[in-house]
Each structure stands twice: as C-alpha cells, then as structure tokens.
Design a protein around this motif. Structure first.
Motif, PDB file in Angstrom:
ATOM      1  N   ALA A  45      82.307 156.962 146.230  1.00 58.45           N
ATOM      2  CA  ALA A  45      82.190 156.237 147.500  1.00 58.45           C
ATOM      3  C   ALA A  45      81.292 155.020 147.310  1.00 58.45           C
ATOM      4  CB  ALA A  45      81.621 157.161 148.572  1.00 58.45           C
ATOM      5  N   ALA A  46      81.304 154.128 148.291  1.00 59.31           N
ATOM      6  CA  ALA A  46      80.436 152.945 148.236  1.00 59.31           C
ATOM      7  C   ALA A  46      78.987 153.388 148.081  1.00 59.31           C
ATOM      8  CB  ALA A  46      80.606 152.115 149.497  1.00 59.31           C
ATOM      9  N   GLY A  47      78.289 152.779 147.127  1.00 55.35           N
ATOM     10  CA  GLY A  47      76.911 153.127 146.849  1.00 55.35           C
ATOM     11  C   GLY A  47      76.740 154.145 145.747  1.00 55.35           C
ATOM     12  N   ASP A  48      77.821 154.846 145.369  1.00 53.41           N
ATOM     13  CA  ASP A  48      77.748 155.824 144.281  1.00 53.41           C
ATOM     14  C   ASP A  48      77.855 155.113 142.934  1.00 53.41           C
ATOM     15  OD1 ASP A  48      77.621 157.857 146.104  1.00 53.41           O
ATOM     16  OD2 ASP A  48      79.732 158.459 145.893  1.00 53.41           O
ATOM     17  N   PRO A  49      77.311 155.739 141.881  1.00 54.84           N
ATOM     18  CA  PRO A  49      77.492 155.170 140.543  1.00 54.84           C
ATOM     19  C   PRO A  49      78.969 155.140 140.152  1.00 54.84           C
ATOM     20  CG  PRO A  49      75.720 156.794 140.538  1.00 54.84           C
ATOM     21  CD  PRO A  49      76.413 156.914 141.866  1.00 54.84           C
ATOM     22  N   LEU A  50      79.369 154.068 139.514  1.00 54.85           N
ATOM     23  CA  LEU A  50      80.714 153.945 138.974  1.00 54.85           C
ATOM     24  C   LEU A  50      80.712 154.569 137.581  1.00 54.85           C
ATOM     25  CD1 LEU A  50      83.475 152.568 139.765  1.00 54.85           C
ATOM     26  CD2 LEU A  50      82.748 150.676 138.295  1.00 54.85           C
ATOM     27  N   ARG A  61     100.155 138.016 118.704  1.00 52.48           N
ATOM     28  CA  ARG A  61     100.275 139.426 119.025  1.00 52.48           C
ATOM     29  C   ARG A  61      98.871 140.006 119.133  1.00 52.48           C
ATOM     30  NH1 ARG A  61     105.290 141.422 116.983  1.00 52.48           N
ATOM     31  NH2 ARG A  61     106.901 140.012 117.773  1.00 52.48           N
ATOM     32  N   ARG A  62      98.630 140.793 120.181  1.00 54.50           N
ATOM     33  CA  ARG A  62      97.279 141.258 120.488  1.00 54.50           C
ATOM     34  C   ARG A  62      97.193 142.771 120.366  1.00 54.50           C
ATOM     35  NH1 ARG A  62      94.499 143.266 124.961  1.00 54.50           N
ATOM     36  NH2 ARG A  62      92.447 142.359 125.400  1.00 54.50           N
ATOM     37  N   MET A  63      96.092 143.253 119.762  1.00 56.21           N
ATOM     38  CA  MET A  63      95.829 144.687 119.658  1.00 56.21           C
ATOM     39  C   MET A  63      94.365 144.946 120.003  1.00 56.21           C
ATOM     40  SD  MET A  63      97.817 145.318 116.042  1.00 56.21           S
ATOM     41  CE  MET A  63      97.262 143.723 115.403  1.00 56.21           C
ATOM     42  N   PHE A  64      94.121 145.903 120.877  1.00 50.36           N
ATOM     43  CA  PHE A  64      92.773 146.303 121.251  1.00 50.36           C
ATOM     44  C   PHE A  64      92.296 147.309 120.208  1.00 50.36           C
ATOM     45  CE2 PHE A  64      90.137 148.317 124.943  1.00 50.36           C
ATOM     46  CZ  PHE A  64      88.983 147.727 124.427  1.00 50.36           C
ATOM     47  N   ALA A  65      91.233 146.975 119.466  1.00 53.13           N
ATOM     48  CA  ALA A  65      90.818 147.794 118.326  1.00 53.13           C
ATOM     49  C   ALA A  65      89.678 148.747 118.634  1.00 53.13           C
ATOM     50  CB  ALA A  65      90.418 146.887 117.160  1.00 53.13           C
ATOM     51  N   GLY A  66      88.854 148.442 119.636  1.00 51.91           N
ATOM     52  CA  GLY A  66      87.720 149.316 119.934  1.00 51.91           C
ATOM     53  C   GLY A  66      86.600 148.542 120.590  1.00 51.91           C
ATOM     54  N   GLY A  67      85.435 149.156 120.650  1.00 51.16           N
ATOM     55  CA  GLY A  67      84.315 148.474 121.279  1.00 51.16           C
ATOM     56  C   GLY A  67      83.096 149.356 121.396  1.00 51.16           C
ATOM     57  N   ARG A  68      82.102 148.803 122.077  1.00 52.64           N
ATOM     58  CA  ARG A  68      80.819 149.470 122.298  1.00 52.64           C
ATOM     59  C   ARG A  68      80.364 149.178 123.727  1.00 52.64           C
ATOM     60  NH1 ARG A  68      82.230 147.540 118.088  1.00 52.64           N
ATOM     61  NH2 ARG A  68      81.903 145.440 118.882  1.00 52.64           N
ATOM     62  N   HIS A  69      79.742 150.177 124.361  1.00 49.35           N
ATOM     63  CA  HIS A  69      79.320 150.019 125.747  1.00 49.35           C
ATOM     64  C   HIS A  69      77.943 150.647 125.926  1.00 49.35           C
ATOM     65  CE1 HIS A  69      79.736 149.461 130.062  1.00 49.35           C
ATOM     66  NE2 HIS A  69      79.407 150.724 130.240  1.00 49.35           N
ATOM     67  N   GLU A  70      76.987 149.843 126.357  1.00 48.54           N
ATOM     68  CA  GLU A  70      75.617 150.316 126.593  1.00 48.54           C
ATOM     69  C   GLU A  70      75.341 150.324 128.094  1.00 48.54           C
ATOM     70  OE1 GLU A  70      70.952 148.955 125.886  1.00 48.54           O
ATOM     71  OE2 GLU A  70      72.608 147.684 125.173  1.00 48.54           O
ATOM     72  N   VAL A  71      74.888 151.465 128.610  1.00 46.24           N
ATOM     73  CA  VAL A  71      74.537 151.604 130.022  1.00 46.24           C
ATOM     74  C   VAL A  71      73.017 151.524 130.147  1.00 46.24           C
ATOM     75  CG1 VAL A  71      74.659 153.045 132.075  1.00 46.24           C
ATOM     76  CG2 VAL A  71      76.546 153.070 130.430  1.00 46.24           C
ATOM     77  N   ARG A  72      72.521 150.496 130.821  1.00 47.81           N
ATOM     78  CA  ARG A  72      71.073 150.368 131.047  1.00 47.81           C
ATOM     79  C   ARG A  72      70.660 150.950 132.386  1.00 47.81           C
ATOM     80  NH1 ARG A  72      69.852 144.255 128.598  1.00 47.81           N
ATOM     81  NH2 ARG A  72      70.751 144.678 126.520  1.00 47.81           N
ATOM     82  N   ARG A  73      71.526 150.800 133.357  1.00 52.92           N
ATOM     83  CA  ARG A  73      71.384 151.446 134.659  1.00 52.92           C
ATOM     84  C   ARG A  73      72.784 151.518 135.264  1.00 52.92           C
ATOM     85  NH1 ARG A  73      67.511 148.001 138.290  1.00 52.92           N
ATOM     86  NH2 ARG A  73      66.298 147.924 136.363  1.00 52.92           N
ATOM     87  N   PRO A  74      73.055 152.516 136.101  1.00 47.25           N
ATOM     88  CA  PRO A  74      74.421 152.669 136.598  1.00 47.25           C
ATOM     89  C   PRO A  74      74.867 151.459 137.424  1.00 47.25           C
ATOM     90  CG  PRO A  74      73.130 154.648 137.004  1.00 47.25           C
ATOM     91  CD  PRO A  74      72.161 153.593 136.566  1.00 47.25           C
ATOM     92  N   LEU A  75      76.120 151.075 137.224  1.00 42.78           N
ATOM     93  CA  LEU A  75      76.750 150.127 138.138  1.00 42.78           C
ATOM     94  C   LEU A  75      77.092 150.875 139.413  1.00 42.78           C
ATOM     95  CD1 LEU A  75      79.211 148.268 135.728  1.00 42.78           C
ATOM     96  CD2 LEU A  75      77.292 147.225 136.952  1.00 42.78           C
ATOM     97  N   LEU A  76      76.751 150.292 140.565  1.00 40.96           N
ATOM     98  CA  LEU A  76      76.977 150.949 141.838  1.00 40.96           C
ATOM     99  C   LEU A  76      78.243 150.424 142.492  1.00 40.96           C
ATOM    100  CD1 LEU A  76      73.343 151.042 143.273  1.00 40.96           C
ATOM    101  CD2 LEU A  76      74.543 152.777 141.928  1.00 40.96           C
ATOM    102  N   THR A  77      79.057 151.342 142.975  1.00 41.92           N
ATOM    103  CA  THR A  77      80.283 150.984 143.666  1.00 41.92           C
ATOM    104  C   THR A  77      79.973 150.235 144.960  1.00 41.92           C
ATOM    105  OG1 THR A  77      81.273 153.001 142.795  1.00 41.92           O
ATOM    106  CG2 THR A  77      82.426 151.923 144.607  1.00 41.92           C
ATOM    107  N   GLY A  78      80.729 149.195 145.234  1.00 46.86           N
ATOM    108  CA  GLY A  78      80.562 148.450 146.466  1.00 46.86           C
ATOM    109  C   GLY A  78      79.449 147.426 146.463  1.00 46.86           C
ATOM    110  N   VAL A  79      78.892 147.124 145.300  1.00 46.21           N
ATOM    111  CA  VAL A  79      77.793 146.165 145.180  1.00 46.21           C
ATOM    112  C   VAL A  79      78.296 144.942 144.407  1.00 46.21           C
ATOM    113  CG1 VAL A  79      75.487 145.747 144.237  1.00 46.21           C
ATOM    114  CG2 VAL A  79      76.040 147.968 145.269  1.00 46.21           C
TER     115      VAL A  79
END
Length: 287
Positions: A46-51, A88-106
C-alpha cells in the motif's frame, strides 16, 4: 555482415551520453499488478509501505512512440543505447544495493549514467558490454544504487534455432523453493507491466526465425525478481545487497524452479529447469 571487434569499438569510441534524471511517484498500482501476476495479490504494498527490492523495475517506464521502435520491438534510439548497426540486446546481470527502503507512493528521483563500455570477443563474434548505473533518491536521500550489465552484438543474419527437448520438472533439495510455469500469457502480462516490447517474449515466429530461439523467451528481469521472491517469502531480514547473473535463456512452458539455501547473512540463489541447473544465479546479503 557483423562488425569486427575493431569496427565495434570505433562505433562507440566517442559515445559519451550525459546522465539522465527522471521522477516517478511509485504509485501502488504496478506493484499490485505484479503481485497478482505472481498469484499473491495480497502481497501488493500500500502507499507508504516499502517497495520490495527491484520492484522499482515496474516504474520509470518509457513508452516511446510506435514509429520509434525497431523491427525487434526495442526503441531505435535512447540515451544509453549504443550507436551500432543491427543492434541485438541481452540483459546479462547486475548488482543492487539497498541503503534504505524505497517507499511506495513517494516521489522518487532516478539518476542514470553510463559506466563502463568494453568490447570483448565472444564465441559468436565481438560483443559490446555496457554498464548503466542508477541512483534512486526519496526526499533527498539516496535509497538504492543499482548497476545493470547489458550486452550488445551487431548481427542481422537470421539464426538457426536449436531444438528444445521435452520439458522436465526441475528438482532440488534446497530449503527455499519457488516453482513457476511461465506460459505465454504470463510473459505477455510481464511485458506489459515493464513496457518491454522486445518480440522474443511474445512473437514466437520472430523469436525462432530471426533471433534463433526455439520458443518464446522468459524475461531476464523476471528471473532476477523470482530469485528475490525466495528471500522475501522465506527470510524476515531485509535485503541489503543483491547480485545476479543471467547465464542462459529459459523458454515459455518450461517448468522452472527458483531455489536456494541461506547461510548466515547470505544466501546463494539460482533458477533451474530440467535442462540446466544454473540458468540464472544470484547472491543476496541481509541486514
């Protein structure tokens, strides 16, 4: 004819796109739709919850005009699309660092920039490896930093698809397991959710006759999200870091299994089919 490695490098020698800033309010609708696609509509925040991590891929979508799409369904032009012919495009991978949650609706600001650009010789010819970096900020604070590795090749020649064996159920003894049967309807819905018009995901004749696949291709981002679903459904600790690699395609109607085992503050994850054990691999670190 495909470009040589030197020709490919020359095409991008002076390519230096400037950073791009976009904003999105992360409204809860797309997350609710994705939760329904996974069969768990009650999981939509819901709005305000962490995504949940990587669910921001449902946002910041770019719906380019129809006339600006190429024959493969990808945009012809874009800030971080390299200027090479018959791309021609291929998605090979990646890295994702969470420093603080992204909030839904913000309101969220995403800053995109080009990282490394490298030409390498692959088994089928020269390949261009690019890394695009994304920073996501809310209320002036950087919440997440992500890097995506994209591989391009220049080749317009039709490929010959390899035959696909009869699908078998993958098996695992690991403690975390999430099976999925990705039929064409699911792939179509995920394409719509992510504004992905690449024809390999919904146009079977094109996938076979032009890009050489034996069937419709399961989206790489969907495989990464499924690996994170293992952690979200089984581990109460929040994800701090996730790295992943997309190694080989999975095709529509192949039963797949995302599975893994936690080990302290980490967990090794992968997606398997009856054909192969490591189509995609990942590692998650918890707080």
């Amino acid at each position: 004819m495909p470009l040589t490695a030197d020709e490919l490098a020359a095409h991008v020698e002076s390519w230096a796109p400037t950073p791009l800033v976009r904003e999105d309010c992360l409204l809860p609708g797309p997350a609710a739709a994705f939760a329904a696609l996974l069969g768990r509509p009650e999981d939509g925040p819901a709005a305000g919850d962490p995504l949940p991590p990587l669910w921001h891929w449902l946002h910041f979508l770019e719906w380019v005009p129809q006339q600006d799409l190429g024959p493969d369904g990808h945009p012809l032009h874009g800030r971080f699309l390299p200027p090479i012919p018959d791309r021609r495009r291929m998605f090979a991978g990646g890295r994702h660092e969470v420093r603080r949650p992204l909030l839904t609706g913000v309101l969220t600001r995403r800053t995109s920039s080009l990282g490394s650009v490298t030409v390498k010789q692959g088994a089928s010819g020269p390949l261009l490896f690019t890394t695009v970096r994304y920073e996501y900020a809310q209320e002036g604070n950087i919440c997440a930093v992500e890097e995506q590795d994209i591989v391009y090749r220049s080749d317009s020649a039709p490929a010959v698809p390899s035959p696909l064996t009869a699908p078998e159920e993958p098996r695992s003894t690991e403690s975390w397991q999430l099976p999925l049967a990705p039929d064409p309807v699911l792939l179509f819905r995920f394409s719509a959710l992510t504004a992905n018009a690449h024809r390999i995901h919904y146009d079977a004749p094109y996938a076979r006759e032009t890009e050489g696949h034996p069937g419709l291709v399961v989206h790489g981002p969907l495989l990464a999200l499924l690996m994170l679903e293992l952690a979200r459904r089984n581990e109460p600790r929040a994800v701090r870091y996730f790295s992943f690699r997309l190694r080989s395609p999975i095709y529509a109607c192949e039963p797949l299994l995302a599975h893994g085992t936690p080990d302290g503050a980490r967990a090794a994850l992968r997606v398997s089919t009856g054909r192969a054990d490591r189509h995609s691999t990942g590692e998650v670190t918890f707080e």
